[in-house]
Design a protein around this motif. Sequence first.
Motif, PDB file in Angstrom:
ATOM      1  N   GLY A 104       0.901  -1.201  -0.060  1.00  0.00           N
ATOM      2  CA  GLY A 104       0.100  -0.059  -0.071  1.00  0.00           C
ATOM      3  C   GLY A 104       0.862   1.223   0.084  1.00  0.00           C
ATOM      4  N   GLN A 105       1.843   1.495   0.916  1.00  0.00           N
ATOM      5  CA  GLN A 105       2.772   2.362   1.040  1.00  0.00           C
ATOM      6  C   GLN A 105       3.970   2.107   0.010  1.00  0.00           C
ATOM      7  N   ALA A 106       4.023   2.690  -1.220  1.00  0.00           N
ATOM      8  CA  ALA A 106       5.107   2.050  -1.902  1.00  0.00           C
ATOM      9  C   ALA A 106       6.585   3.028  -1.625  1.00  0.00           C
ATOM     10  N   PRO A 107       7.527   2.170  -1.779  1.00  0.00           N
ATOM     11  CA  PRO A 107       8.818   2.674  -1.695  1.00  0.00           C
ATOM     12  C   PRO A 107       9.215   3.408  -3.042  1.00  0.00           C
ATOM     13  N   ALA A 108      10.244   4.254  -3.111  1.00  0.00           N
ATOM     14  CA  ALA A 108      10.761   4.853  -4.391  1.00  0.00           C
ATOM     15  C   ALA A 108      11.399   3.688  -5.091  1.00  0.00           C
ATOM     16  N   VAL A 109      11.448   3.404  -6.301  1.00  0.00           N
ATOM     17  CA  VAL A 109      11.896   2.022  -6.821  1.00  0.00           C
ATOM     18  C   VAL A 109      12.642   2.586  -8.227  1.00  0.00           C
ATOM     19  N   THR A 110      13.923   2.086  -8.254  1.00  0.00           N
ATOM     20  CA  THR A 110      14.485   1.795  -9.515  1.00  0.00           C
ATOM     21  C   THR A 110      14.783   0.526 -10.033  1.00  0.00           C
ATOM     22  N   THR A 111      14.482   0.202 -11.500  1.00  0.00           N
ATOM     23  CA  THR A 111      14.782  -1.107 -11.929  1.00  0.00           C
ATOM     24  C   THR A 111      15.902  -0.928 -13.040  1.00  0.00           C
ATOM     25  N   LEU A 112      16.783  -1.627 -13.179  1.00  0.00           N
ATOM     26  CA  LEU A 112      18.028  -1.651 -14.104  1.00  0.00           C
ATOM     27  C   LEU A 112      17.976  -2.705 -14.722  1.00  0.00           C
ATOM     28  N   VAL A 113      18.149  -2.804 -16.025  1.00  0.00           N
ATOM     29  CA  VAL A 113      18.661  -3.908 -16.599  1.00  0.00           C
ATOM     30  C   VAL A 113      20.118  -4.090 -17.219  1.00  0.00           C
ATOM     31  N   VAL A 114      20.725  -4.913 -16.585  1.00  0.00           N
ATOM     32  CA  VAL A 114      22.147  -4.760 -16.662  1.00  0.00           C
ATOM     33  C   VAL A 114      22.715  -5.889 -17.290  1.00  0.00           C
ATOM     34  N   ALA A 115      23.943  -5.887 -17.911  1.00  0.00           N
ATOM     35  CA  ALA A 115      24.399  -6.983 -18.713  1.00  0.00           C
ATOM     36  C   ALA A 115      24.902  -8.318 -17.871  1.00  0.00           C
ATOM     37  N   ALA A 116      25.102  -8.210 -16.901  1.00  0.00           N
ATOM     38  CA  ALA A 116      25.452  -9.258 -15.849  1.00  0.00           C
ATOM     39  C   ALA A 116      25.567  -8.551 -14.366  1.00  0.00           C
ATOM     40  N   LEU A 117      25.575  -9.710 -13.522  1.00  0.00           N
ATOM     41  CA  LEU A 117      25.797  -9.608 -12.164  1.00  0.00           C
ATOM     42  C   LEU A 117      27.127 -10.202 -11.834  1.00  0.00           C
ATOM     43  N   ALA A 118      27.436 -10.113 -10.443  1.00  0.00           N
ATOM     44  CA  ALA A 118      28.725 -10.542 -10.131  1.00  0.00           C
ATOM     45  C   ALA A 118      29.070 -12.174 -10.272  1.00  0.00           C
ATOM     46  N   ALA A 119      28.145 -12.929 -10.618  1.00  0.00           N
ATOM     47  CA  ALA A 119      28.477 -14.440 -11.431  1.00  0.00           C
ATOM     48  C   ALA A 119      27.415 -14.598 -12.378  1.00  0.00           C
ATOM     49  N   PRO A 120      27.954 -15.272 -13.326  1.00  0.00           N
ATOM     50  CA  PRO A 120      27.141 -15.607 -14.591  1.00  0.00           C
ATOM     51  C   PRO A 120      25.583 -16.315 -14.258  1.00  0.00           C
ATOM     52  N   ASP A 121      25.721 -17.171 -13.101  1.00  0.00           N
ATOM     53  CA  ASP A 121      24.401 -17.533 -13.206  1.00  0.00           C
ATOM     54  C   ASP A 121      23.271 -16.698 -12.323  1.00  0.00           C
ATOM     55  N   LEU A 122      23.725 -15.498 -11.781  1.00  0.00           N
ATOM     56  CA  LEU A 122      22.836 -14.616 -11.026  1.00  0.00           C
ATOM     57  C   LEU A 122      22.022 -13.910 -12.029  1.00  0.00           C
ATOM     58  N   LEU A 123      20.704 -13.815 -11.917  1.00  0.00           N
ATOM     59  CA  LEU A 123      19.690 -13.265 -12.689  1.00  0.00           C
ATOM     60  C   LEU A 123      19.101 -11.914 -12.077  1.00  0.00           C
ATOM     61  N   VAL A 124      19.112 -11.886 -10.788  1.00  0.00           N
ATOM     62  CA  VAL A 124      18.292 -10.801 -10.158  1.00  0.00           C
ATOM     63  C   VAL A 124      19.174 -10.513  -9.140  1.00  0.00           C
ATOM     64  N   GLU A 125      19.178  -8.906  -8.550  1.00  0.00           N
ATOM     65  CA  GLU A 125      19.775  -8.482  -7.286  1.00  0.00           C
ATOM     66  C   GLU A 125      18.858  -7.130  -6.747  1.00  0.00           C
ATOM     67  N   ILE A 126      18.753  -7.328  -5.560  1.00  0.00           N
ATOM     68  CA  ILE A 126      17.852  -6.450  -5.006  1.00  0.00           C
ATOM     69  C   ILE A 126      18.509  -5.684  -3.880  1.00  0.00           C
ATOM     70  N   GLU A 127      18.469  -4.242  -3.920  1.00  0.00           N
ATOM     71  CA  GLU A 127      19.012  -3.614  -2.940  1.00  0.00           C
ATOM     72  C   GLU A 127      18.139  -2.675  -2.093  1.00  0.00           C
ATOM     73  N   VAL A 128      18.141  -2.801  -0.921  1.00  0.00           N
ATOM     74  CA  VAL A 128      16.997  -1.787  -0.311  1.00  0.00           C
ATOM     75  C   VAL A 128      17.616  -1.160   0.829  1.00  0.00           C
ATOM     76  N   THR A 129      17.032   0.237   1.199  1.00  0.00           N
ATOM     77  CA  THR A 129      17.110   1.186   2.144  1.00  0.00           C
ATOM     78  C   THR A 129      15.702   1.316   2.884  1.00  0.00           C
ATOM     79  N   ALA A 130      16.050   0.950   4.383  1.00  0.00           N
ATOM     80  CA  ALA A 130      14.660   1.144   5.113  1.00  0.00           C
ATOM     81  C   ALA A 130      15.087   1.864   6.276  1.00  0.00           C
ATOM     82  N   ALA A 131      13.986   2.448   6.848  1.00  0.00           N
ATOM     83  CA  ALA A 131      14.237   3.531   8.013  1.00  0.00           C
ATOM     84  C   ALA A 131      13.023   3.284   9.110  1.00  0.00           C
ATOM     85  N   ARG A 132      13.414   3.649  10.316  1.00  0.00           N
ATOM     86  CA  ARG A 132      11.995   3.678  11.269  1.00  0.00           C
ATOM     87  C   ARG A 132      12.169   4.692  12.218  1.00  0.00           C
TER      88      ARG A 132
END
Length: 132
Positions: A104-132
Amino acid sequence: MISQLSPDALRAVPEQYQGIYAHGTHIFAPQNLVFLSGQIGVAADGVTCAGFERQCHQAMDNVEALLADTDMGLPDVLRVIYYVTDVANLPILSEIRQARWNQGQAPAVTTLVVAALAAPDLLVEIEVTAAR
């Protein structure tokens, strides 16, 4: 207190994304601020999950476990950055986000399509910032 930024000077967030995307988030005087490293589809036993969907769910599980370790949860998430290696997986990512992280309360979001991640078998990576 966390509020969403959506000034009239910007295009309104389309209805189908309102629960999972905000143009920005604003927090007032946080007591706790957490920056999570990018989480990938690797389980606690070190095994990389097979396929995009399973990797995405595992990365989300990892994010949720880290948030829980700080006594936070999805409502405390301010910003999410998704890194995806194949543009064809974006609709799957959107479906999974709607099912799991539509708070319901959505965060700010950026989605990037990248050529590769740190290992060839990785397909997605998710980075998060949170606060309370």
